[in-house]
Motif scaffolding. Structure first.
Motif, PDB file in Angstrom:
ATOM      1  N   ALA A 133      10.041  -4.287   5.673  1.00  0.00           N
ATOM      2  CA  ALA A 133      11.273  -4.808   5.022  1.00  0.00           C
ATOM      3  C   ALA A 133      11.074  -5.801   3.910  1.00  0.00           C
ATOM      4  N   GLY A 134      10.175  -6.668   4.285  1.00  0.00           N
ATOM      5  CA  GLY A 134      10.123  -7.849   3.622  1.00  0.00           C
ATOM      6  C   GLY A 134       8.927  -7.853   2.427  1.00  0.00           C
ATOM      7  N   VAL A 135       8.019  -6.830   2.804  1.00  0.00           N
ATOM      8  CA  VAL A 135       6.763  -6.493   1.793  1.00  0.00           C
ATOM      9  C   VAL A 135       7.481  -6.365   0.625  1.00  0.00           C
ATOM     10  N   PRO A 136       6.917  -7.073  -0.620  1.00  0.00           N
ATOM     11  CA  PRO A 136       7.255  -6.663  -1.755  1.00  0.00           C
ATOM     12  C   PRO A 136       6.316  -5.639  -2.582  1.00  0.00           C
ATOM     13  N   ILE A 137       6.793  -4.479  -2.267  1.00  0.00           N
ATOM     14  CA  ILE A 137       5.933  -3.315  -2.871  1.00  0.00           C
ATOM     15  C   ILE A 137       7.201  -2.360  -3.503  1.00  0.00           C
ATOM     16  N   THR A 138       6.379  -1.652  -4.510  1.00  0.00           N
ATOM     17  CA  THR A 138       7.157  -0.525  -5.087  1.00  0.00           C
ATOM     18  C   THR A 138       6.307   0.625  -4.920  1.00  0.00           C
ATOM     19  N   LEU A 139       6.876   1.681  -3.913  1.00  0.00           N
ATOM     20  CA  LEU A 139       6.133   2.891  -3.555  1.00  0.00           C
ATOM     21  C   LEU A 139       6.431   4.062  -4.513  1.00  0.00           C
ATOM     22  N   VAL A 140       5.147   4.540  -4.618  1.00  0.00           N
ATOM     23  CA  VAL A 140       5.253   6.002  -5.281  1.00  0.00           C
ATOM     24  C   VAL A 140       4.468   6.937  -4.207  1.00  0.00           C
ATOM     25  N   ALA A 141       5.216   7.991  -3.885  1.00  0.00           N
ATOM     26  CA  ALA A 141       4.557   8.800  -2.934  1.00  0.00           C
ATOM     27  C   ALA A 141       4.827  10.398  -3.592  1.00  0.00           C
ATOM     28  N   ALA A 142       3.775  11.101  -3.455  1.00  0.00           N
ATOM     29  CA  ALA A 142       3.855  12.503  -3.866  1.00  0.00           C
ATOM     30  C   ALA A 142       3.189  13.434  -2.572  1.00  0.00           C
ATOM     31  N   ALA A 143       4.196  14.278  -2.335  1.00  0.00           N
ATOM     32  CA  ALA A 143       3.987  15.126  -1.054  1.00  0.00           C
ATOM     33  C   ALA A 143       3.927  16.626  -1.471  1.00  0.00           C
ATOM     34  N   ILE A 144       3.135  17.364  -0.800  1.00  0.00           N
ATOM     35  CA  ILE A 144       2.786  18.675  -1.179  1.00  0.00           C
ATOM     36  C   ILE A 144       3.232  19.335  -0.336  1.00  0.00           C
ATOM     37  N   ARG A 145       4.286  20.544  -0.409  1.00  0.00           N
ATOM     38  CA  ARG A 145       4.714  21.595   0.869  1.00  0.00           C
ATOM     39  C   ARG A 145       3.548  22.592   0.771  1.00  0.00           C
ATOM     40  N   LYS A 146       2.491  22.724   1.441  1.00  0.00           N
ATOM     41  CA  LYS A 146       1.255  23.412   1.355  1.00  0.00           C
ATOM     42  C   LYS A 146       2.057  24.701   1.771  1.00  0.00           C
ATOM     43  N   VAL A 147       2.786  25.287   2.409  1.00  0.00           N
ATOM     44  CA  VAL A 147       3.135  26.621   2.910  1.00  0.00           C
ATOM     45  C   VAL A 147       4.033  27.024   1.698  1.00  0.00           C
ATOM     46  N   ASN A 148       4.898  26.617   1.001  1.00  0.00           N
ATOM     47  CA  ASN A 148       5.524  26.822   0.012  1.00  0.00           C
ATOM     48  C   ASN A 148       4.755  26.906  -1.184  1.00  0.00           C
ATOM     49  N   LEU A 149       3.815  26.115  -1.363  1.00  0.00           N
ATOM     50  CA  LEU A 149       2.734  26.055  -2.381  1.00  0.00           C
ATOM     51  C   LEU A 149       2.003  27.508  -2.616  1.00  0.00           C
ATOM     52  N   THR A 150       1.539  27.887  -1.412  1.00  0.00           N
ATOM     53  CA  THR A 150       0.684  28.985  -1.206  1.00  0.00           C
ATOM     54  C   THR A 150       1.616  30.345  -1.470  1.00  0.00           C
ATOM     55  N   ILE A 173      -7.321   2.887  -4.514  1.00  0.00           N
ATOM     56  CA  ILE A 173      -7.926   2.905  -3.549  1.00  0.00           C
ATOM     57  C   ILE A 173      -7.348   4.170  -2.672  1.00  0.00           C
ATOM     58  N   ALA A 174      -8.340   5.167  -2.548  1.00  0.00           N
ATOM     59  CA  ALA A 174      -8.018   6.267  -2.059  1.00  0.00           C
ATOM     60  C   ALA A 174      -8.890   6.491  -0.359  1.00  0.00           C
ATOM     61  N   GLU A 175      -8.271   6.988   0.544  1.00  0.00           N
ATOM     62  CA  GLU A 175      -8.695   7.037   1.679  1.00  0.00           C
ATOM     63  C   GLU A 175      -9.947   8.289   1.671  1.00  0.00           C
ATOM     64  N   ALA A 176     -11.276   7.947   2.058  1.00  0.00           N
ATOM     65  CA  ALA A 176     -12.397   8.843   2.191  1.00  0.00           C
ATOM     66  C   ALA A 176     -11.996  10.051   2.928  1.00  0.00           C
ATOM     67  N   ARG A 177     -12.232  11.255   2.617  1.00  0.00           N
ATOM     68  CA  ARG A 177     -12.215  12.391   3.422  1.00  0.00           C
ATOM     69  C   ARG A 177     -13.409  13.026   3.627  1.00  0.00           C
ATOM     70  N   GLY A 178     -14.350  12.773   2.888  1.00  0.00           N
ATOM     71  CA  GLY A 178     -15.772  13.656   3.280  1.00  0.00           C
ATOM     72  C   GLY A 178     -16.190  13.678   1.706  1.00  0.00           C
ATOM     73  N   ASP A 179     -17.441  13.713   1.418  1.00  0.00           N
ATOM     74  CA  ASP A 179     -18.154  13.581   0.153  1.00  0.00           C
ATOM     75  C   ASP A 179     -17.768  14.656  -0.502  1.00  0.00           C
ATOM     76  N   LEU A 211      -1.467  -0.232   4.987  1.00  0.00           N
ATOM     77  CA  LEU A 211       0.371  -0.216   4.482  1.00  0.00           C
ATOM     78  C   LEU A 211       0.306   1.210   4.226  1.00  0.00           C
ATOM     79  N   ALA A 212      -0.470   1.932   3.470  1.00  0.00           N
ATOM     80  CA  ALA A 212      -0.353   3.448   3.107  1.00  0.00           C
ATOM     81  C   ALA A 212       0.196   4.228   4.124  1.00  0.00           C
ATOM     82  N   ASP A 213      -0.864   4.053   5.294  1.00  0.00           N
ATOM     83  CA  ASP A 213      -0.498   4.810   6.580  1.00  0.00           C
ATOM     84  C   ASP A 213       0.826   4.398   7.176  1.00  0.00           C
ATOM     85  N   LEU A 214       1.108   3.166   7.255  1.00  0.00           N
ATOM     86  CA  LEU A 214       2.519   2.864   7.902  1.00  0.00           C
ATOM     87  C   LEU A 214       3.494   3.630   6.957  1.00  0.00           C
ATOM     88  N   CYS A 215       3.391   3.882   5.740  1.00  0.00           N
ATOM     89  CA  CYS A 215       4.284   4.507   4.937  1.00  0.00           C
ATOM     90  C   CYS A 215       4.297   5.936   4.772  1.00  0.00           C
TER      91      CYS A 215
END
Length: 173
Positions: A21-38, A76-82, A127-131
């Protein structure tokens, strides 16, 4: 394992909520509904590429609105594999060249991307994981009580005071 004890877990989560609650951040999140997408698209784009584009577009608008549009912004993006990282970086470069999918527009905002392993123990990734988890839970079941999401709700980009889903939290499709 220490969080299995209610006597330890509840104060820990309360403390974590207060911290967030005290962290001074502005969040932007994008979520993809994979089932709906396909289900909706015969040959859909890569969901990670879609999320990247939607996120870049909104961060670019935020930077423009706060007078920071011409300044280099590091992502900064979390690495997922080469292979996955290379594919995402290629799509990122397409966005930077104005040729990304879906016509997402970054208005020439200079971004640079770097991939980091979870092992790097980067505070930003933590922090991203916590969000991410409470956001995902909210999207999957918005009627379920979600105290962690409630703490984050006021942190989302919302420049015009409109619906959260129009700016800081984009859910597609």
């Amino acid at each position: 394992s220490f969080l299995q004890s209610k006597e330890v877990r509840e104060p820990f989560l309360a403390s974590l909520s207060n911290l967030m609650a005290g962290v001074p951040i502005t969040l932007v999140a994008a979520a993809i509904r994979k089932v709906n997408l396909t289900q909706r698209y015969k040959d859909p784009y890569n969901p990670y590429h879609i999320a990247l584009g939607l996120g870049l577009e909104r961060v670019s608008a935020f930077l423009r609105d706060t007078g920071q549009a011409g300044r280099l912004t590091h992502l900064i993006a979390e690495a997922r594999g080469d292979r996955e990282d290379n594919d995402l970086e290629l799509e990122f470069r397409r966005f930077m060249d104005g040729k990304g999918m879906l016509g997402c527009n970054v208005d020439g905002t200079p971004f640079e991307i770097r991939f980091l392993s979870k092992k790097s123990n980067c505070e930003g990734l933590q922090l991203a994981d916590l969000c991410a988890h409470p956001i995902g839970r909210h999207i999957l079941n918005p009627q379920q009580p979600n105290q962690a999401f409630d703490v984050l709700r006021s942190k989302f980009l919302n420049p015009e005071g409109g619906r959260l889903e129009d700016w800081g939290l984009k859910v597609f499709p």
